[in-house]
Scaffold this active site. Structure first.
Site, mmCIF file in Angstrom:
data_model
loop_
_atom_site.group_PDB
_atom_site.id
_atom_site.type_symbol
_atom_site.label_atom_id
_atom_site.label_comp_id
_atom_site.label_asym_id
_atom_site.label_seq_id
_atom_site.Cartn_x
_atom_site.Cartn_y
_atom_site.Cartn_z
ATOM 1 N N SER A 1 -40.533 -35.481 14.029
ATOM 2 C CA SER A 1 -41.770 -35.800 14.732
ATOM 3 C C SER A 1 -42.874 -34.894 14.211
ATOM 4 C CB SER A 1 -41.565 -35.653 16.248
ATOM 5 O OG SER A 1 -42.725 -36.033 16.955
ATOM 6 N N THR A 2 -43.379 -33.989 15.029
ATOM 7 C CA THR A 2 -44.464 -33.106 14.612
ATOM 8 C C THR A 2 -44.060 -32.316 13.371
ATOM 9 O OG1 THR A 2 -45.042 -32.845 16.936
ATOM 10 C CG2 THR A 2 -46.041 -31.304 15.378
ATOM 11 N N HIS B 1 -41.642 -40.261 14.381
ATOM 12 C CA HIS B 1 -42.583 -40.698 15.413
ATOM 13 C C HIS B 1 -43.972 -40.903 14.806
ATOM 14 C CE1 HIS B 1 -39.931 -38.261 18.451
ATOM 15 N NE2 HIS B 1 -39.356 -39.392 18.069
ATOM 16 N N MET C 1 -41.575 -31.836 18.429
ATOM 17 C CA MET C 1 -41.555 -31.365 19.807
ATOM 18 C C MET C 1 -40.705 -32.310 20.652
ATOM 19 S SD MET C 1 -45.420 -32.260 21.071
ATOM 20 C CE MET C 1 -46.041 -33.948 21.176
ATOM 21 N N ASP D 1 -35.983 -35.672 21.460
ATOM 22 C CA ASP D 1 -35.495 -36.965 20.987
ATOM 23 C C ASP D 1 -34.450 -36.783 19.885
ATOM 24 O OD1 ASP D 1 -35.248 -39.708 20.610
ATOM 25 O OD2 ASP D 1 -36.948 -39.812 19.223
#
Length: 362
Positions: free
Chosen positions: A182-183, A209, A303, A306
């Site tokens: 993600s991030t 994401h 973050m 998931d």
């Protein structure tokens, strides 16, 4: 208090974003109208984190970000339009060193900000605590401080020779690699996929994401970097060695089994999963069709949590898992949760993951 600098050429956006963060109670907010003003304010307000609009007059967001990362690196969250052009700009910003991005609201901004606000606050909080890579663009920073001109950041070049792998039926795949991030994920994917050889024998499915407009440009960018073929999954496609499948944004990537063998598919996002493409759903779908022993999970920077629970189940069933180490993760949320759950077989710095996968595949 978190010192935040909001940079946007729209007076309305500056006011609305300022209200969102001041209402949190732990942000000290300053604002700038463009990149020139932002650069002038850095020494004065010494922000811990910045939100930065991409499209601005005079010095735009990318030029401003470029200077910041060379002169005074700090965590930056880009605010970009959800278009393909905006996606290309955002990916360039992530390459330059931005930590994350949020889509700029369209239409009635004063109404859309109510929906955007919580996500923006969450991302800015995570960015403020993010780990910037000390080595990122180090050579350019050293040249600049020595009074030399910093060479422009080159476009990434392929790191391995591409060749067409020998065709194999999808049903004969030995193992499948499932990647979640993600991030900080796009640069991490560069580092993961770039070193893998063209004959890497396992297909790779990636849940990063992102909004729908961003994953196509991401896949095309990675395809230019890699010896492996990288494609965005917009329809059912056979899962075969030599290919990396990027899940389409705002949908979920799942593994399915058809008479001809394994296929990767884009499925409508399910509301029980907060982030999409969902790593948890990808791993769960794979476990429905393959034994855990035939799966390898890799959970990288991001973050939240998931993918952690599903990859812990994969590991408990006999599969192999890698969590990115805290020392290299921009945000050690997702991989850290996998470690906390006891589901990580290996905890590795980012630059060691590709070599480990290649060793396991050998």
């Amino acid at each position: 208090m978190i010192r935040l600098l909001i940079v946007d050429d729209s007076a309305l956006m500056r006011r609305l974003l300022g209200e969102v963060f001041r209402a949190e109670g732990d942000f000290e907010v300053a604002v700038a109208r463009d990149g020139d003003e932002a650069m002038a304010m850095l020494a004065e307000c010494r922000p811990d984190v910045m939100t930065l609009d991409v499209q601005m007059p005079r010095m735009d967001g990318l030029a401003c970000l470029d200077r910041i990362m060379l002169e005074r690196p700090l965590p930056v969250v880009m605010v970009s339009s959800v278009t393909e052009a905006g996606a290309r700009e955002t990916l360039k910003a992530l390459e330059l060193g931005a930590v994350d991005f949020v889509p700029k609201p369209g239409g009635a901004v004063s109404l859309a900000i109510d929906e955007l606000g919580p996500l923006l606050v969450e991302k800015v909080r995570a960015a403020a605590a993010a780990r910037l890579r000390p080595s990122h663009r180090l050579r350019e920073r050293v040249r600049l401080r020595a009074g030399l001109s910093a060479s422009p950041t080159p476009s990434p070049a392929p790191r391995a020779t591409r060749r067409d792998p020998a065709p194999r039926a999808a049903g004969l795949v030995d193992r499948v690699v499932l990647v979640g991030c993600s991030t900080g994920g796009p640069p991490a994917l560069d580092a993961l996929l770039g070193p893998l050889p063209a004959d890497f024998p396992w297909p790779i499915l990636v849940a990063q994401h992102m909004p729908a407009a961003f994953t196509g440009p991401l896949a095309r960018r990675l395809d230019k970097l890699c010896a492996l073929t990288v494609v965005e999954v917009t329809r059912p496609v056979p899962v075969v060695p030599g290919q990396v499948h990027i899940g389409r944004g705002n949908a979920d990537l799942i593994l399915s089994l058809r008479p001809g063998g394994l296929v990767a598919m884009a499925a409508p996002a399910l509301p029980e999963h907060r982030w999409h493409p969902s790593v948890d759903r990808l791993v769960t779908s794979a476990l429905q069709h393959l034994s855990a022993e035939r799966l390898v999970g890799v959970l990288m920077t991001g973050m939240g949590s998931d993918g952690a629970a599903a990859m812990a189940r994969l590991r408990a069933g006999g599969g192999r898992t890698i969590a990115e180490a805290e020392e290299t993760a921009v945000v050690w949320g997702m991989p850290g949760e996998l470690v906390r759950l006891g589901g990580a077989e290996a905890v590795l710095p980012l630059d060691a993951i590709a070599g480990t996968l290649t060793g396991w595949a050998g």
